[in-house]
Design a protein around this motif. Structure first.
Motif, short mmCIF file in Angstrom:
data_model
loop_
_atom_site.label_atom_id
_atom_site.label_comp_id
_atom_site.label_asym_id
_atom_site.label_seq_id
_atom_site.Cartn_x
_atom_site.Cartn_y
_atom_site.Cartn_z
N VAL A 15 -20.10 47.24 4.22
CA VAL A 15 -18.72 46.72 4.10
C VAL A 15 -18.55 45.90 2.83
CG1 VAL A 15 -17.04 45.15 5.14
CG2 VAL A 15 -18.31 46.73 6.59
N SER A 16 -19.55 45.08 2.51
CA SER A 16 -19.44 44.22 1.32
C SER A 16 -19.44 45.03 0.03
CB SER A 16 -20.61 43.21 1.30
OG SER A 16 -20.55 42.37 2.44
N TYR A 17 -20.30 46.06 -0.02
CA TYR A 17 -20.42 46.83 -1.26
C TYR A 17 -19.34 47.90 -1.41
CZ TYR A 17 -24.95 44.89 -2.66
OH TYR A 17 -25.94 44.05 -3.08
N LEU A 18 -18.88 48.48 -0.29
CA LEU A 18 -18.01 49.65 -0.39
C LEU A 18 -16.56 49.41 0.00
CD1 LEU A 18 -20.41 52.37 1.08
CD2 LEU A 18 -20.09 51.70 -1.31
N PHE A 19 -16.28 48.44 0.85
CA PHE A 19 -14.92 48.31 1.39
C PHE A 19 -14.18 47.05 0.93
CE2 PHE A 19 -17.14 51.11 4.36
CZ PHE A 19 -16.23 52.16 4.47
N LEU A 20 -14.88 45.96 0.71
CA LEU A 20 -14.20 44.73 0.29
C LEU A 20 -13.86 44.79 -1.19
CD1 LEU A 20 -16.20 41.96 2.20
CD2 LEU A 20 -14.06 43.07 2.85
N THR A 21 -12.64 44.36 -1.52
CA THR A 21 -12.19 44.38 -2.91
C THR A 21 -12.80 43.21 -3.68
OG1 THR A 21 -10.10 45.34 -2.21
CG2 THR A 21 -10.16 44.35 -4.40
N SER A 40 -2.24 18.56 -23.01
CA SER A 40 -2.82 19.42 -24.05
C SER A 40 -3.68 20.48 -23.39
CB SER A 40 -3.67 18.59 -25.02
OG SER A 40 -2.92 17.53 -25.56
N ILE A 41 -3.66 21.67 -23.96
CA ILE A 41 -4.48 22.76 -23.43
C ILE A 41 -5.80 22.77 -24.17
CG2 ILE A 41 -4.63 25.24 -23.05
CD1 ILE A 41 -1.58 25.32 -23.06
N LEU A 42 -6.88 22.69 -23.42
CA LEU A 42 -8.20 22.70 -24.05
C LEU A 42 -8.55 24.11 -24.50
CD1 LEU A 42 -10.19 20.34 -21.67
CD2 LEU A 42 -9.07 19.79 -23.83
N PRO A 43 -9.29 24.22 -25.59
CA PRO A 43 -9.67 25.57 -26.07
C PRO A 43 -10.44 26.34 -25.02
CG PRO A 43 -10.19 23.88 -27.69
CD PRO A 43 -9.81 23.15 -26.44
N ALA A 44 -10.20 27.65 -25.01
CA ALA A 44 -10.90 28.50 -24.06
C ALA A 44 -12.38 28.53 -24.36
CB ALA A 44 -10.33 29.92 -24.11
N SER A 45 -13.17 28.64 -23.34
CA SER A 45 -14.62 28.73 -23.52
C SER A 45 -15.15 29.95 -22.80
CB SER A 45 -15.31 27.47 -22.99
OG SER A 45 -14.94 27.24 -21.66
N GLU A 46 -16.41 30.24 -23.00
CA GLU A 46 -17.00 31.49 -22.50
C GLU A 46 -17.05 31.55 -20.99
OE1 GLU A 46 -17.77 34.10 -24.18
OE2 GLU A 46 -17.20 33.21 -26.08
N PHE A 47 -17.17 30.37 -20.33
CA PHE A 47 -17.37 30.40 -18.88
C PHE A 47 -16.09 30.58 -18.10
CE2 PHE A 47 -16.63 25.93 -19.91
CZ PHE A 47 -15.69 25.58 -18.96
N GLU A 48 -14.93 30.69 -18.80
CA GLU A 48 -13.67 30.76 -18.09
C GLU A 48 -13.56 32.00 -17.21
OE1 GLU A 48 -10.58 30.44 -20.90
OE2 GLU A 48 -10.52 28.27 -20.80
N VAL A 49 -14.00 33.13 -17.71
CA VAL A 49 -13.92 34.35 -16.93
C VAL A 49 -15.31 34.72 -16.43
CG1 VAL A 49 -13.33 36.79 -16.95
CG2 VAL A 49 -11.95 35.17 -18.25
N SER A 50 -15.42 34.80 -15.13
CA SER A 50 -16.71 35.17 -14.56
C SER A 50 -16.95 36.65 -14.80
CB SER A 50 -16.71 34.85 -13.07
OG SER A 50 -17.90 35.30 -12.48
N PRO A 51 -18.09 37.02 -15.36
CA PRO A 51 -18.35 38.44 -15.60
C PRO A 51 -18.55 39.24 -14.33
CG PRO A 51 -20.29 37.13 -16.06
CD PRO A 51 -19.19 36.16 -15.77
N SER A 52 -18.83 38.57 -13.27
CA SER A 52 -19.03 39.26 -12.00
C SER A 52 -18.07 38.67 -10.96
CB SER A 52 -20.49 39.11 -11.53
OG SER A 52 -20.80 37.74 -11.40
N PRO A 53 -17.73 39.44 -9.93
CA PRO A 53 -16.81 38.94 -8.92
C PRO A 53 -17.35 37.68 -8.24
CG PRO A 53 -17.25 41.28 -8.61
CD PRO A 53 -18.18 40.81 -9.65
N VAL A 54 -16.45 36.78 -7.92
CA VAL A 54 -16.86 35.57 -7.20
C VAL A 54 -16.99 35.85 -5.70
CG1 VAL A 54 -15.93 33.97 -8.89
CG2 VAL A 54 -14.45 34.82 -7.07
N LYS A 55 -16.31 36.89 -5.25
CA LYS A 55 -16.44 37.32 -3.85
C LYS A 55 -15.99 38.78 -3.73
CE LYS A 55 -11.93 35.33 -2.62
NZ LYS A 55 -11.20 34.39 -1.78
N PRO A 56 -16.53 39.54 -2.82
CA PRO A 56 -17.51 39.09 -1.83
C PRO A 56 -18.90 38.92 -2.46
CG PRO A 56 -17.20 41.44 -1.62
CD PRO A 56 -16.22 40.97 -2.66
N GLN A 57 -19.76 38.23 -1.74
CA GLN A 57 -21.15 38.06 -2.14
C GLN A 57 -22.03 38.84 -1.16
OE1 GLN A 57 -21.87 33.83 -2.35
NE2 GLN A 57 -20.55 33.56 -4.10
#
Length: 247
Positions: A35-41, A155-172
């Motif tokens: 379910v985690s690998y195939l069905f959850l978005t 003020s908006i702080l400059p974007a940094s590398e960690f802003e976008v997670s390269p992998s999904p945060v969920k499901p785990q």
């Protein structure tokens, strides 16, 4: 002594139902993994940071009173960011189809500890969309807060590398499978004890003693004719002859 016997019975119950416990545990873990690998978005997360700081003050930068005021303002800003006055403009700018309520549920706003930095975190099925929403919210909020509260301290702080997670945060999947393994094990053990509790059949001399409360004086063992080298037909024949002679 009684406790030792109880522990022994527990061990025997678990040992007798070990196959069932293992089967339930394996099935639960496998289903969770599938379910985690195939069905959850997969859900991705992006974070943009804004700094709340009074620019118009003539006082030194590290004036403690201004800092305290800005920190108190953050609680108000956290509420305003998720209001339609901000999110409606974000929707129009990005041409989003989701409602304001749905968009609000995707957003988490929280201060970075006790600092004047505010994290705007957005979760979405698409990593790029999550990043665009987070950045647009920061830009729109910076413009609108001037009209809403007559202050210009964001003020908006400059974007940094960690802003976008390269992998999904969920499901785990691994975490889900670990939880399913523990839950499956608990269900298997519980079911084993339940079946043992509901099983009232007598299988041994000990069961007879337990039910009747009387000691067993003797037991008739089952004779394995094949092991004894005897044939069942020949035994029946001898019995019939004996009856004929007696009559």
């Amino acid at each position: 002594m009684e406790e030792t016997i109880s522990l022994k019975e527990l061990y025997q119950t678990l040992r007798k139902r070990l196959w069932m416990i293992a089967l339930i545990t394996v099935i639960a873990t496998t289903v969770s993994g599938v379910v985690s690998y195939l069905f959850l978005t997969p859900i991705y997360q992006s974070t943009t940071q804004i700094l709340v700081n009074q620019k118009t003050s003539d006082q030194p930068i590290y004036n403690s009173s201004d800092i305290r005021t800005n920190i108190e303002l953050i609680n108000t800003y956290n509420v305003i960011i998720k209001k339609p006055v901000i999110l409606d403009k974000v929707k129009k700018e990005l041409n989003l189809e989701s409602s304001v309520e749905q968009l609000s549920n995707q957003i988490t706003v929280a201060a970075e500890g006790n600092s004047q930095v505010v994290n705007i975190t957005v979760q979405d099925e698409d990593a790029e969309t999550a990043k665009e929403i987070a950045n647009t919210i920061a830009v729109v909020f910076q413009k609108e807060i001037v009209n809403l509260m007559s202050v210009d301290n964001v003020s908006i702080l400059p974007a940094s590398e960690f802003e976008v997670s390269p992998s999904p945060v969920k499901p785990q999947p691994l975490l889900n499978m670990a939880i399913a393994l523990v839950v499956g094990l608990m269900i298997g053990v519980g079911l084993a004890f339940l079946l043992e509790f509901l099983d009232n059949t007598i299988k041994s001399e000990q069961d007879i003693e337990k039910v009747l409360g009387l000691p067993v004086l003797g037991a008739i063992t089952e004779i394995d004719l094949a092991a004894e080298g005897l044939d069942r037909n020949s035994t029946n024949t001898r019995t019939v002859r004996g009856e004929s002679v007696g009559s």
